[in-house]
Design an enzyme around this catalytic site. Sequence first.
Site, PDB file in Angstrom:
ATOM      1  N   ILE A 242     115.583 -28.483  34.665  1.00  0.00           N
ATOM      2  CA  ILE A 242     116.893 -28.705  35.280  1.00  0.00           C
ATOM      3  C   ILE A 242     117.780 -27.630  34.655  1.00  0.00           C
ATOM      4  O   ILE A 242     118.188 -27.757  33.503  1.00  0.00           O
ATOM      5  CB  ILE A 242     117.445 -30.113  35.002  1.00  0.00           C
ATOM      6  CG1 ILE A 242     116.529 -31.180  35.614  1.00  0.00           C
ATOM      7  CG2 ILE A 242     118.855 -30.257  35.571  1.00  0.00           C
ATOM      8  CD1 ILE A 242     116.982 -32.614  35.349  1.00  0.00           C
ATOM      9  N   PRO A 243     118.061 -26.552  35.373  1.00  0.00           N
ATOM     10  CA  PRO A 243     118.543 -25.311  34.750  1.00  0.00           C
ATOM     11  C   PRO A 243     120.034 -25.278  34.425  1.00  0.00           C
ATOM     12  O   PRO A 243     120.811 -24.521  35.007  1.00  0.00           O
ATOM     13  CB  PRO A 243     118.180 -24.253  35.797  1.00  0.00           C
ATOM     14  CG  PRO A 243     118.295 -24.984  37.100  1.00  0.00           C
ATOM     15  CD  PRO A 243     117.804 -26.388  36.818  1.00  0.00           C
ATOM     16  N   CYS A 244     120.444 -26.096  33.443  1.00  0.00           N
ATOM     17  CA  CYS A 244     121.849 -26.076  33.044  1.00  0.00           C
ATOM     18  C   CYS A 244     122.231 -24.755  32.387  1.00  0.00           C
ATOM     19  O   CYS A 244     123.420 -24.435  32.282  1.00  0.00           O
ATOM     20  CB  CYS A 244     122.162 -27.254  32.128  1.00  0.00           C
ATOM     21  SG  CYS A 244     121.086 -27.403  30.688  1.00  0.00           S
ATOM     22  N   HIS A 245     121.235 -23.954  31.975  1.00  0.00           N
ATOM     23  CA  HIS A 245     121.533 -22.653  31.374  1.00  0.00           C
ATOM     24  C   HIS A 245     122.075 -21.661  32.408  1.00  0.00           C
ATOM     25  O   HIS A 245     122.582 -20.606  32.049  1.00  0.00           O
ATOM     26  CB  HIS A 245     120.280 -22.076  30.714  1.00  0.00           C
ATOM     27  CG  HIS A 245     119.123 -21.872  31.659  1.00  0.00           C
ATOM     28  ND1 HIS A 245     118.283 -22.897  32.029  1.00  0.00           N
ATOM     29  CD2 HIS A 245     118.679 -20.770  32.312  1.00  0.00           C
ATOM     30  CE1 HIS A 245     117.373 -22.437  32.853  1.00  0.00           C
ATOM     31  NE2 HIS A 245     117.584 -21.144  33.049  1.00  0.00           N
ATOM     32  N   ARG A 246     122.006 -22.004  33.700  1.00  0.00           N
ATOM     33  CA  ARG A 246     122.508 -21.116  34.752  1.00  0.00           C
ATOM     34  C   ARG A 246     123.983 -21.366  35.097  1.00  0.00           C
ATOM     35  O   ARG A 246     124.506 -20.744  36.010  1.00  0.00           O
ATOM     36  CB  ARG A 246     121.662 -21.265  36.021  1.00  0.00           C
ATOM     37  CG  ARG A 246     120.220 -20.839  35.825  1.00  0.00           C
ATOM     38  CD  ARG A 246     119.399 -20.999  37.086  1.00  0.00           C
ATOM     39  NE  ARG A 246     117.989 -20.857  36.778  1.00  0.00           N
ATOM     40  CZ  ARG A 246     116.999 -21.344  37.502  1.00  0.00           C
ATOM     41  NH1 ARG A 246     117.284 -22.013  38.611  1.00  0.00           N
ATOM     42  NH2 ARG A 246     115.745 -21.174  37.144  1.00  0.00           N
TER      43      ARG A 246
END
Length: 275
Positions: A242-246
């Site tokens: 779940i790409p919260c780093h984006r």
Amino acid sequence: MSDYDRIEKAMAYMVDKAAEQPSLAEIAAHIHLSPYHFQRLFCRWAGTTPKRFLQVLTLERGKKLLDESRSLLDVSHEIGLSGSSRLHDHFVQIEAVTPGEYKNRGKQVNVEYGVHSTPLGPMFVAVTQRGVCRAEFIGFNTVEALLDDLHNAWPLSSIKESIPATRHAIDAFFGQHAASRQGPLSLHVAGTNFQIAVWRALLKIPPGAVASYVQVAAMLGAPKAARAVGNAIGANPIVLLIPCHRVIQQSGALGGYRWGPTKKLMAQTWETMFI
């Protein structure tokens, strides 16, 4: 120190010293290797050269991607695997916990966990019969603390260690072409309706691109809910997949990250190199 530890330490050093553009020799000395051996080790485990990694370590890159993502978000429903990309998040499906499952507190749920080495640092992964339920970088929390969190979330479940059962989650992000072999990867998570909606929205941001908190809020039809979006992102139980780093600030600044800004920039840079 393992090879994974050396690569993690080298990446963190480059993130910290990016503005100074450290030489190959300086980076190699930081992890006590010769330039020749460091170059070979980095290429083997990171899939690129230290020079290439440094080239994309800049917030200006993030600002540029922020501008580009406005058009990319318009075509998010058409996202799929591309030839050389890592897992494309359109292939990740979220299966939220039902009210009945929440009430049963994990009864008849088997949870398996494992700690895996990755180029971005050691990761803790846990899975149920329905999908990945936890993925976190180790460092800010011990394995014991992460296991306590699992027991609190699934108090009546059976929890045991299994490296083979959790390896596929690591391969999904770091293993080239892994997603095309495995098919869709399911995530088994618990959250409020709003949190689930935010996490689903994150899956529509393509690898290598970024979006602001305001943009994510707009995707949900709630453009004034940027702060609530930030809180939901902070509660994300599954790092990378779940790409919260984006998600970054509207100004182009990195913004917060549970595992620290260095880790966030490392994750963004890793993705950028393989799209």
